[in-house]
Structures are given as C-alpha cells and as structure tokens.
Write a protein that holds these residues in place. Sequence first.
Motif, PDB file in Angstrom:
ATOM      1  N   MET A  83     -27.416  19.645   5.684  1.00 19.73           N
ATOM      2  CA  MET A  83     -28.455  19.146   6.345  1.00 19.73           C
ATOM      3  C   MET A  83     -28.374  20.214   7.692  1.00 19.73           C
ATOM      4  N   PRO A  84     -29.431  21.503   7.446  1.00 22.86           N
ATOM      5  CA  PRO A  84     -29.279  22.309   8.501  1.00 22.86           C
ATOM      6  C   PRO A  84     -29.855  21.674   9.630  1.00 22.86           C
ATOM      7  N   PHE A  85     -29.583  22.211  10.832  1.00 23.08           N
ATOM      8  CA  PHE A  85     -30.039  21.932  12.350  1.00 23.08           C
ATOM      9  C   PHE A  85     -31.443  22.439  12.608  1.00 23.08           C
ATOM     10  N   ASN A  86     -31.988  23.689  11.564  1.00 16.67           N
ATOM     11  CA  ASN A  86     -33.223  24.312  11.856  1.00 16.67           C
ATOM     12  C   ASN A  86     -34.272  23.720  11.015  1.00 16.67           C
ATOM     13  N   VAL A 117     -16.678  16.164   6.278  1.00 11.61           N
ATOM     14  CA  VAL A 117     -17.631  16.509   7.137  1.00 11.61           C
ATOM     15  C   VAL A 117     -17.590  18.028   7.876  1.00 11.61           C
ATOM     16  N   LEU A 118     -18.394  18.923   7.373  1.00 10.57           N
ATOM     17  CA  LEU A 118     -18.201  20.313   7.960  1.00 10.57           C
ATOM     18  C   LEU A 118     -19.312  20.384   9.079  1.00 10.57           C
ATOM     19  N   GLY A 143     -26.927  26.781  11.858  1.00 15.08           N
ATOM     20  CA  GLY A 143     -26.274  25.451  12.073  1.00 15.08           C
ATOM     21  C   GLY A 143     -26.464  24.504  11.274  1.00 15.08           C
ATOM     22  N   SER A 144     -25.537  23.562  10.745  1.00 18.16           N
ATOM     23  CA  SER A 144     -25.784  22.752   9.750  1.00 18.16           C
ATOM     24  C   SER A 144     -24.686  21.642   9.928  1.00 18.16           C
ATOM     25  N   ALA A 145     -24.818  20.508   9.243  1.00 14.65           N
ATOM     26  CA  ALA A 145     -23.626  19.518   8.903  1.00 14.65           C
ATOM     27  C   ALA A 145     -23.766  19.250   7.710  1.00 14.65           C
ATOM     28  N   SER A 146     -22.630  19.419   6.739  1.00 12.70           N
ATOM     29  CA  SER A 146     -22.518  18.942   5.403  1.00 12.70           C
ATOM     30  C   SER A 146     -21.407  18.115   5.078  1.00 12.70           C
ATOM     31  N   LEU A 147     -21.631  17.528   3.955  1.00 11.86           N
ATOM     32  CA  LEU A 147     -20.631  16.478   3.488  1.00 11.86           C
ATOM     33  C   LEU A 147     -20.319  16.822   1.956  1.00 11.86           C
ATOM     34  N   GLY A 148     -18.980  17.060   1.967  1.00 15.47           N
ATOM     35  CA  GLY A 148     -18.427  17.575   0.754  1.00 15.47           C
ATOM     36  C   GLY A 148     -17.397  16.413   0.150  1.00 15.47           C
ATOM     37  N   LEU A 149     -17.382  16.470  -1.187  1.00 13.34           N
ATOM     38  CA  LEU A 149     -16.558  15.576  -1.842  1.00 13.34           C
ATOM     39  C   LEU A 149     -15.852  16.502  -2.909  1.00 13.34           C
TER      40      LEU A 149
END
Length: 200
Positions: free
Chosen positions: A39-42, A170-171, A188-194
Amino acid sequence: APPAAAPAPATKDAASSSSEESWANRSGVLIGAKVGGIMPFNKLQANGTVGLEAGYQFGPFVIALTADYQAPKSHDGANDVRVAGGTYGWHITEQELDVMPEFLYRLTMLGSVVPYVGIGPRIYMLRSTVRSNNVTPYMMDTTEQSTKLGFGVPLGVEIKVGPGAFIAEVLLQYGTIDHTATGDSNVGSASLGLGYRMVL
C-alpha cells in the motif's frame, strides 16, 4: 540411612520446550521467500509484491540481503487544448526492484513463536512508464529510470512449521523519487508479506 531417591526423568513438556528454544537459537545459512501486498503512501494504487532473502542467522541475530519487486499503478485524466477533444487520459506504472541489506533481532525466548524487528538501507531501482489513452501525434509513451536510496523497517513473526518457519512481516519503507512524470515525490509504503524461512 535409606538410599537417595533417583532424580525424576525430564518431562515431555520440558524436553519439548528445550527443543523449541534450541530451534529458535540455531545458527546457519538463512533462505526465504515472501509474497504479499503493498500500500503506497503516495497516489499509486495498492499492488502485489514478491521477495527473496538470503543471509546468515546466529542465535537471535540475522544479517541478510533481501530483494523484492512490485509495480503499483495509477491513472487519471487532464485537460490540454493541444490534443484532439481537449482532454486525455494517462496511466503510470512505477516498477520497483528494491534491494535491502538488513539486520534483524529475534526474540527467541518464546520458543516456537519468534517476533522480530529490523532495519536497513533500501536501494530503489525505479522505472516510471507513462502512457496516454489517446492515440495522437502529440502524446507518446515516456519512460524514466533512476536509482535512489531509502530505508526500511521490517516487523514480523516466525512460527515454527516443519523444518523452518512460517513468517508474517510488515515492512515500513521510505525513499524519494523525482522523475518528470512523478515530480518531487516518494516511494514510501507499507507492505504485508507472508512466506517461509529456513536455516540450513
């Protein structure tokens, strides 16, 4: 005097706890893979991401190199009297190949569940491609490339499954971009990885 009683044998629970603690603190070459969403912050839209990691784990510490790829997109329209109809639509794809040397600290005292936190610099290899919906002589596809430096903070947990561990991470990351199409902005972003991680 009566003979001393023999020591009680170790219980199954104690043996299991010792085994899990040994698993959490093992050392060796680490490899892993992750898939997830970003999920990008931009103004770019959410998109998928894939990643690989390799490094070395020694007890509660990990030094690793990760690489991940994502290609978030966005689209909109604009007014311009120079094109037929006076308006045009545009579509941008921001391809990102990111490399990150990282240092992780793992909370190994919980045994088979191991939370961790890390930090590291991120190298962003960026490629912006802008296309117009109008097929006219005035609008052409444009592509810009650059390499930028940022940072990332991974927060995650390992759960022992089989010979390795299932991971959920979460990165949080941040870097800049200044292409003509994007202007002075950020990636910038937040990502969820499994994924899954093993120590060999």
